[in-house]
Design an enzyme around this catalytic site. Structure first.
Site, PDB file in Angstrom:
ATOM      1  N   SER A  63       0.873  -1.211   0.048  1.00 17.71           N
ATOM      2  CA  SER A  63      -0.182   0.215   0.112  1.00 17.71           C
ATOM      3  C   SER A  63       1.097   1.240   0.013  1.00 17.71           C
ATOM      4  O   SER A  63       2.012   1.314   0.517  1.00 17.71           O
ATOM      5  CB  SER A  63      -0.979   0.087   1.263  1.00 17.71           C
ATOM      6  OG  SER A  63      -1.524  -1.128   1.202  1.00 17.71           O
TER       7      SER A  63
HETATM    8  N1  SAH Z   1      -0.807  -4.762   4.092  1.00 20.27           N
HETATM    9  C1  SAH Z   1      -0.187  -5.306   2.739  1.00 20.27           C
HETATM   10  C2  SAH Z   1      -0.769  -4.870   1.337  1.00 20.27           C
HETATM   11  C3  SAH Z   1      -2.110  -5.637   1.316  1.00 20.27           C
HETATM   12  S1  SAH Z   1      -2.441  -6.121  -0.531  1.00 20.27           S
HETATM   13  C4  SAH Z   1       1.267  -4.800   2.773  1.00 20.27           C
HETATM   14  O1  SAH Z   1       1.554  -3.999   3.917  1.00 20.27           O
HETATM   15  O2  SAH Z   1       2.160  -4.781   2.085  1.00 20.27           O
HETATM   16  C5  SAH Z   1      -3.657  -7.189  -0.212  1.00 20.27           C
HETATM   17  C6  SAH Z   1      -3.083  -8.565   0.236  1.00 20.27           C
HETATM   18  O3  SAH Z   1      -4.236  -9.242   0.712  1.00 20.27           O
HETATM   19  C7  SAH Z   1      -2.601  -9.246  -1.086  1.00 20.27           C
HETATM   20  O4  SAH Z   1      -1.356  -9.909  -0.617  1.00 20.27           O
HETATM   21  C8  SAH Z   1      -3.770 -10.424  -1.314  1.00 20.27           C
HETATM   22  O5  SAH Z   1      -3.318 -11.731  -1.627  1.00 20.27           O
HETATM   23  C9  SAH Z   1      -4.330 -10.418   0.087  1.00 20.27           C
HETATM   24  N2  SAH Z   1      -5.611 -11.022   0.207  1.00 20.27           N
HETATM   25  C10 SAH Z   1      -6.689 -10.961  -0.260  1.00 20.27           C
HETATM   26  N3  SAH Z   1      -7.707 -11.847  -0.184  1.00 20.27           N
HETATM   27  C11 SAH Z   1      -7.523 -12.269   0.998  1.00 20.27           C
HETATM   28  C12 SAH Z   1      -8.041 -13.325   1.931  1.00 20.27           C
HETATM   29  N4  SAH Z   1      -9.468 -13.553   1.710  1.00 20.27           N
HETATM   30  N5  SAH Z   1      -7.251 -13.582   3.071  1.00 20.27           N
HETATM   31  C13 SAH Z   1      -5.729 -13.207   3.280  1.00 20.27           C
HETATM   32  N6  SAH Z   1      -5.494 -12.502   2.613  1.00 20.27           N
HETATM   33  C14 SAH Z   1      -6.085 -12.075   1.400  1.00 20.27           C
END
Ligand code: SAH
Length: 216
Positions: A63
């Site tokens: 992000s």
């Molecule tokens: N917080 C992260 C950025 C998030 S990007 C950082 O600091 O880098 C969103 C992430 O959520 C992705 O890696 C994606 O694979 C994950 N994601 C999406 N759906 C999900 C789910 N149902 N359970 C766990 N992770 C999930």
């Protein structure tokens, strides 16, 4: 001349966060402490302190720093808090949370991202973070409750099973809206009289998808 000042790109980073309205000193200090360059792809290190989201493995993104700082500030963290994060991604947000809370459980659906984030966080000494491979939208009932919950992938609605894991006085924050396009960062507080809901700012997150990813 020997100087104790942080390098110019880190000074700009702090300035941008302040200018955009982040005022919580503990949050600003933590944003300065956590080395974002270690959470981005090697080829993006030079741009790690610009205020933009960057691509990471598995087609996901780390992000934008302002959004990380803003969401963290909205959580009003205390050192006693147990925090749940859905969407570990690079592990950057989890590292920020780990400095301001007691314990962080972060859940990721891609094994590769979970393993990389776990190794990084260990190396950085974030020993109060547990990285779990799983579907954050369908967690086993025995996980929780939590003082704070942060969802860092877009959901069309906030799942009731996450709201149910919030302690009294607990805060949940999530990007709510269509998977493609703009979402509204939404904050829920569990009070004595039920759930209080507030819509904050517009954001763009990658979608939350069901199940553990089949790819590695
Ligand atoms: N917080 C992260 C950025 C998030 S990007 C950082 O600091 O880098 C969103 C992430 O959520 C992705 O890696 C994606 O694979 C994950 N994601 C999406 N759906 C999900 C789910 N149902 N359970 C766990 N992770 C999930």
């Amino acid at each position: 001349m020997i100087s104790n000042q942080p390098p110019p790109e880190k000074m700009m980073f702090q300035l941008t966060l302040r200018r955009r309205g982040i005022s919580d000193q503990a949050v600003l200090r933590t944003m300065e402490e956590v080395p974002r360059e270690l959470f981005v792809e090697a080829s993006d290190r030079d741009g790690a302190y610009r205020d933009s989201a960057l691509p990471i493995a598995c087609g996901q993104t780390i992000s934008q720093p302002f959004v990380v700082a803003y969401m963290t500030e909205q959580l009003q963290l205390q050192k006693s808090h147990r925090v749940l994060e859905i969407g570990t991604g690079s592990g950057y947000q989890a590292a920020v949370l780990s400095k301001l809370a007691r314990e962080v459980l972060t859940v990721e659906r891609y094994r590769k991202l979970a393993d990389t984030a776990r190794a990084r966080l260990e190396k950085l000494g974030c020993h109060n973070v547990e990285v779990m491979l799983g579907d954050g939208l369908d967690l086993p009932a025995n996980i929780g409750p939590f003082d704070r919950i942060i969802v860092t992938a877009a959901v069309e609605q906030i799942p009731q099973n996450l709201i149910d894991r919030l302690e009294l006085g607990g805060i949940l924050i999530a990007p709510v809206g269509p998977h493609q396009g703009v979402q509204t960062l939404t904050r829920l507080i569990r009070g004595d009289r039920g759930i209080e809901r507030k819509e904050l700012v517009e954001v763009r997150f990658v979608p939350a998808l069901p199940g553990v990813a089949r790819e590695l």
